[in-house]
Design an enzyme around this catalytic site. Sequence first.
Site, PDB file in Angstrom:
ATOM      1  N   ASP A  73       4.548   6.226  -5.443  1.00  0.00           N
ATOM      2  CA  ASP A  73       5.261   7.678  -5.680  1.00  0.00           C
ATOM      3  C   ASP A  73       4.136   8.632  -5.926  1.00  0.00           C
ATOM      4  OD1 ASP A  73       4.931   6.136  -8.704  1.00  0.00           O
ATOM      5  OD2 ASP A  73       5.209   8.339  -8.934  1.00  0.00           O
ATOM      6  N   GLY A  88       0.573   5.685 -10.908  1.00  0.00           N
ATOM      7  CA  GLY A  88       1.375   5.790 -10.037  1.00  0.00           C
ATOM      8  C   GLY A  88       0.686   5.744  -8.631  1.00  0.00           C
ATOM      9  N   GLU A  89       1.263   6.239  -7.599  1.00  0.00           N
ATOM     10  CA  GLU A  89       0.583   6.224  -6.356  1.00  0.00           C
ATOM     11  C   GLU A  89       0.775   4.828  -5.608  1.00  0.00           C
ATOM     12  OE1 GLU A  89      -3.330   7.465  -6.327  1.00  0.00           O
ATOM     13  OE2 GLU A  89      -2.858   9.535  -6.938  1.00  0.00           O
ATOM     14  N   GLY A  90       1.308   3.735  -6.485  1.00  0.00           N
ATOM     15  CA  GLY A  90       1.070   2.408  -5.781  1.00  0.00           C
ATOM     16  C   GLY A  90      -0.060   1.509  -6.161  1.00  0.00           C
TER      17      GLY A  90
END
Lengths: 353, 353
Positions: free
Chosen positions: A176, A318-320
């Site tokens: 995300d 975040g960001e995966g």
Amino acid sequence: MSQKLKTALDAIVPVSPDNLKRAAMHMDSLTKPQGSLGRLEDWAIRYVAIRGTPLSKVEKKCVYLFSGDHGVVAENVSAYPQAVTAQMVKNFLNGGAAINVLAKHMNTEVVVVDMGVNHEFKNISGLIHKKIAMGTGNMRRSPAMTRDQAEKAIEVGLDLAYAAKKQNVDILGTGDMGIGNTSPSSAIISVLSGKPPEETTGLGTGIDHDSWKHKVSVIDEAIKFNRPDPGDPVDVLSKVGGFEIAGIVGLILGAASQKIPVVIDGVISIAAAVIASQLNKGARDYFFTSHKSSEPGCEIGFQLLEQEPLLDLNMRLGEGTGAVIAMDLLEAGTKIYLEMATFENAGVSKNKN
Amino acid sequence: MSQKLKTALDAIVPVSPDNLKRAAMHMDSLTKPQGSLGRLEDWAIRYVAIRGTPLSKVEKKCVYLFSGDHGVVAENVSAYPQAVTAQMVKNFLNGGAAINVLAKHMNTEVVVVDMGVNHEFKNISGLIHKKIAMGTGNMRRSPAMTRDQAEKAIEVGLDLAYAAKKQNVDILGTGDMGIGNTSPSSAIISVLSGKPPEETTGLGTGIDHDSWKHKVSVIDEAIKFNRPDPGDPVDVLSKVGGFEIAGIVGLILGAASQKIPVVIDGVISIAAAVIASQLNKGARDYFFTSHKSSEPGCEIGFQLLEQEPLLDLNMRLGEGTGAVIAMDLLEAGTKIYLEMATFENAGVSKNKN
């Protein structure tokens, strides 16, 4: 509920206990004390059971980075300005962000999806354009989305999972980007756990204690204003969620319906997994929680999901980023399963029992 | 103490605080909230400080699998027969073991060293022949090694670290194979922590509760018989240690003296790290503890080393399996450091503070 979502939910079936048993038996025939690779074995056995035998090698891993903006940033809940969401989307497309570096190291493709960033990207290449609106409404004073918007956003995730199936992606990951998105995530986890926002809210990208108290009160007021129905997960998602969170819900459900293992990132993805799991508990058989971040909502999310995270690296980006690390360990587990010698063929004595 | 060991100990210097500060500053300029990659950042910063700037890419990772047999297996302390040590060494050389699969996935070379396996391997190819004896003495009734044997075994590890330096290995890892070797590891940790064997002893490769009670009493008697001097780490190592443990002690000290980061595996390697750290506390700056296994001695070892493990995957296999996973994450951290965009060059706004 839309027909498309209903079809996806109906297609989710539990993982076969026979498959699990067969996979565990093979794992126990390999030249190591039984169970001695711990969590790697558990994950690999579940992966094999999902995919069925004979198992093929993992050829393709893909992490989906859903991006969206949040009206609630008007309440000053984040350490960063909203413009950072769009700036980071460009950074992802240029390969300069943490997720790019980790995904490249872990041999994983990064797919960046605009679910609702407050910026017109025009024809920027490499971006999947699925913008539903220029950010959500400010949940403190209105619903974040309409129910229709939330369902449309879920369908984007479903479609991406169906496309992944066609492209033979073996492992999906969730990620995300969205300045302010720990606020809706904490709100979702509060509503669905019944725990007050003090217990589900953390420091996000790095706010101080006073700002944290303010953030808690904003989340509390958002819940009181919207009165989401805990028995109706799509209602919760639309009123106090976000476009990228809805996209992740769709990806998880789509993956489960297509029997593709999907690895869940930190608190934003965990909030989405809780929604997905309330829509169909069977989805849990198909997802793997990667890591416990420093956001307190994670722990409560894990309790709701009845899963333990694989890693605890004190990450909160975040960001995966947590997902890609765990996806690589899941792949490593499948190699253990496929490539190790058995006691039989290596001529190694078994234990004395 | 041998001159060679003394020279290595004298060459260990603390990591430069300036280097650490400079590395942390660069890490904070990258497009992510400060500290948001948690443990990955801490490890990468320490790696950079050890190696100095400008930092080069990690090109070569190598895990050393020290193997040896243990006389104490005569006391029936293990779930597997002693022959398995030699059988597994052959399995390593044939690429069929867990460490081979994981190391291949993580792009890491495996070096197998015979420190004292109770088997004549003759001219088997790929094995580093450094056999000191056909297994240690039974520590319940005699010292495991003479002091001279222990020092010779340490020197094997030192030499391998010096050779690694010449071969430009960027990250070393420790691994072990030796049926019965959780017993000497628990004994070492007991002697150096002052904790009784009940607290440092686990189920090894998988014994039942009665066998565990017996194993505890054997370790207790071994300590009482040998009376190792806690103030003299080489005395402890020689009386209740093992050849592979001594090799790991040498590798750790050699790596520290050559400023090569070294990643420590589970309880056997942790016992070796405790010995190394007592010989020169400065070695701690150069090693990284990879994982907490299900052996209780790990936790006590971490307290002695004042380090936290990166991972907790409920693994208990040895062979360096935990180390190679953590080595790969250490490499990933160096890529974060080297490859990510800065706020400046990506045009991303900084936080509001």
